[in-house]
Write a protein that holds these residues in place. Structure first.
Motif, PDB file in Angstrom:
ATOM      1  N   ARG A 265      19.937  51.483  63.669  1.00 18.10           N
ATOM      2  CA  ARG A 265      20.243  51.428  65.099  1.00 18.10           C
ATOM      3  C   ARG A 265      19.124  52.115  65.896  1.00 18.10           C
ATOM      4  NH1 ARG A 265      24.621  49.418  68.271  1.00 18.10           N
ATOM      5  NH2 ARG A 265      24.443  50.334  70.346  1.00 18.10           N
ATOM      6  N   GLY A 266      18.638  53.236  65.387  1.00 19.57           N
ATOM      7  CA  GLY A 266      17.554  53.932  66.071  1.00 19.57           C
ATOM      8  C   GLY A 266      16.306  53.076  66.185  1.00 19.57           C
ATOM      9  N   LEU A 267      15.963  52.383  65.113  1.00 18.48           N
ATOM     10  CA  LEU A 267      14.805  51.491  65.139  1.00 18.48           C
ATOM     11  C   LEU A 267      14.985  50.381  66.167  1.00 18.48           C
ATOM     12  CD1 LEU A 267      14.097  51.228  61.304  1.00 18.48           C
ATOM     13  CD2 LEU A 267      12.517  52.153  63.010  1.00 18.48           C
ATOM     14  N   ALA A 268      16.187  49.826  66.234  1.00 17.11           N
ATOM     15  CA  ALA A 268      16.448  48.738  67.175  1.00 17.11           C
ATOM     16  C   ALA A 268      16.326  49.212  68.619  1.00 17.11           C
ATOM     17  CB  ALA A 268      17.835  48.153  66.917  1.00 17.11           C
ATOM     18  N   VAL A 269      16.873  50.380  68.922  1.00 17.34           N
ATOM     19  CA  VAL A 269      16.807  50.916  70.290  1.00 17.34           C
ATOM     20  C   VAL A 269      15.359  51.256  70.645  1.00 17.34           C
ATOM     21  CG1 VAL A 269      17.490  52.845  71.771  1.00 17.34           C
ATOM     22  CG2 VAL A 269      19.181  51.766  70.271  1.00 17.34           C
TER      23      VAL A 269
END
Length: 566
Positions: A265-269
């Motif tokens: 999720r962090g990578l996507a954001v």
């Protein structure tokens, strides 16, 4: 000094937890937008004017989301008259001040949440308002005699004081407000609000441009800033503190799955806001373990960073021969591909705590002297690298003019010194330097090399037990009930917020009572919201405070030194 310049990385960590109640979108605390308009914009501005400088900057995904949300809220206010979901910022926007006695007192108290020496007393008008507000706190019945002008003026001065120094110096509208000094009208406040909106809207793009210009490398933290090693194995706290008292739980349920979720999720954001995926990671609080390194290596990260004491603990436990004269280098744990860099606690804490009271030129000269000593000790090492790592927001309110003179002297002094090579981690690794092997990593964080800031005392352990109860309830409901994909996504995000490190940071008697109360209250709200999303009644225990605080730590508890003081 060695003939080859000493590699130096300055690494700023930009971080705020989730202050929103995700059910309503309302903010309980204003620190995201205040640090944005004061610190994140200043930190970008100093790099923009010192084009020879280099730095690494870390953003937590929840911070990026909140900055973007504030920008959109202010834009919507001006386009559609939509109410701003932060009560302090909304008060600045509203033409009419609240009439309720408690609301007025609360608003005035919030406008005193600024460094008295550096922010309030710098401006005589703000100082007079603050002195009267302090008297009013002891005589609250006098609020009935207070004119709205007092409220509008202290609100305006509070936000002027929280602006970045580069904004105050370069924006003629801010200069006009400072010159006016009092009797601020609605137009003045709307002008200030529009500026706040512009700063929030533009700041992420400014860092993206610094990347494009080759000055900055950006990295990320797992989505909601969880202590990854404790999610993977709560007993890893005993690596560095064998006698630590742990919560009455066996493990955090499904920890590996949750860690993967936070990273993905962090990578996507991050990619959503910057347009590319980062190659480096600041694991929340520099917290690592052997399992954490393997996980980040499997996710493709080229490098990570942690704390000085973690390195020393790991070297002590390692069988590999180590050059103790020069520990400033990159390390690789066994067969993993991720290079580990470690914070120089002494240099980092000088910036975080000590140099605030020094003349800027003297502080930078002292820092360069320390770097010269390190270079001398590392003459025989082929590629030494020094990591200076600290918060990008919390130190500057203790400096004159928000660190304006120090940061300018820092970048100029280091960039212009021929014996120092300001660089980034990816640029350093691109030269394929010699990397030292580690066959052991002792789990810990940048704070003292342990997890004692997040686990081990009664309040912190109670918070973990409440979180584990909520996670078990979550797992049971998701297995037994059919939830729509949209609701399942909301549950996953809400759980992630509850897993963040900041709640546990603030629990403890050594922290200030006001801050403990704020974070304790918001943590219990976040847990209650998770139960509500699961269609479960929140347990009665969430109605009771977890921790009370009452201490007076340095810097109000928002910062810590890397090593415990004697």
């Amino acid at each position: 000094m060695s003939a080859k310049p000493l590699n130096v990385v300055i690494y700023w960590h930009m971080h705020q937890p989730e202050y929103r109640d995700l059910r309503t979108g309302h903010y309980h605390l204003p620190w995201t937008y205040l640090h944005t308009i004061k610190d994140y914009v200043d930190m970008a501005a100093h790099l923009e004017v010192n084009q020879a400088a280099r730095a690494v900057v870390n953003f937590t995904p929840t911070l990026l989301e909140q900055i973007d949300d504030y920008a959109k809220q202010i834009e919507s206010f001006f386009l559609h008259g939509t109410q701003i979901r932060d009560p302090l910022l909304d008060a600045l926007a509203q033409p009419i001040m609240p009439s309720d006695r408690e609301q007025r007192l609360s608003l005035i108290k919030q406008c005193l949440r600024a460094n008295e020496t550096r922010l309030i007393n710098r401006y005589p008008n703000y100082q007079r308002l603050a002195e009267f507000a302090s008297w009013l706190d002891e005589h609250p019945d006098a609020i009935v005699y207070l004119h709205d002008y007092f409220l509008t003026d202290i609100l305006t001065w509070f936000h002027i004081a929280w602006l970045g120094e580069t904004v105050r110096r370069n924006n003629p509208q801010v200069q006009a407000l400072i010159d006016k000094g009092a009797s601020f009208n609605q137009h003045d406040r709307r002008t200030l609000l529009q500026l706040i909106g512009d700063l929030c809207r533009d700041v992420i793009g400014r860092y993206r441009r610094l990347v494009e210009q080759g000055q900055v490398e950006l990295s990320m933290t797992p989505y909601a800033h969880p202590i990854v090693p404790l999610l993977l194995d709560i007993h890893s706290a005993r690596d560095a503190l064998p006698e630590v008292e742990l919560p009455a739980v066996e493990q955090y349920p499904g920890g590996k799955e949750r860690v993967d979720w936070h990273i993905d999720r962090g990578l996507a954001v991050f990619e959503q806001h910057f347009g590319f995926r980062p190659t480096g990671c600041w694991p929340s609080e520099g917290s690592i373990s052997e399992a954490t390194i393997r996980t980040l290596s499997d996710k493709g990260f080229a490098w990570l960073a942690s704390g000085d004491t973690v390195l020393h603990n790991s070297l002590q436990a390692s069988d590999a021969p180590i050059d103790t004269q020069c520990l400033h280098t990159g390390y690789r744990y066994n067969d993993t591909s991720t290079c580990c860099f470690f914070r120089d606690d002494g240099l980092s804490d000088l910036i975080g705590f000590d140099y605030a009271t020094w003349h800027a030129d003297d502080a930078v000269a002292n820092l360069i002297h320390h770097l010269e000593n390190i270079a001398g000790a590392c003459q025989q090492h082929p590629n030494p690298i020094v990591s200076i790592i600290l918060d990008g927001e919390n130190a500057w309110e203790f400096y004159p003019e928000n660190g304006y003179y120090f940061l300018d002297a820092l970048y100029a002094g280091l960039a212009e010194n021929p014996a120092i090579h300001l660089t980034t981690y990816s640029a350093y690794l691109a030269d394929q330097p010699e990397i030292t092997s580690l066959d052991r990593v002792i789990a810990g964080s940048w704070v003292y090399g342990t997890f004692s800031t997040w686990i081990g005392d009664a309040g912190k352990n109670r918070a973990w037990e409440l979180l584990v109860d909520a996670k078990r309830a979550c797992d049971q409901q998701l297995a037994a009930r059919e939830f729509t994909p949209e609701v399942r996504e909301k549950i996953a995000v809400q759980l992630a917020i509850c897993e963040g490190s900041d709640w546990f940071w603030w629990f403890g008697d050594y922290n200030p009572a006001e801050s403990v109360r704020d974070f304790d209250h918001l943590y219990r709200i976040q847990l209650s919201n998770l139960y509500s999303l699961l269609d479960l009644e929140p347990p009665e225990s969430l109605g009771e405070p977890i921790s009370l605080g009452g201490g007076q730590p340095a810097a109000g508890g928002a910062m810590r030194r890397g090593q415990e003081e004697d």
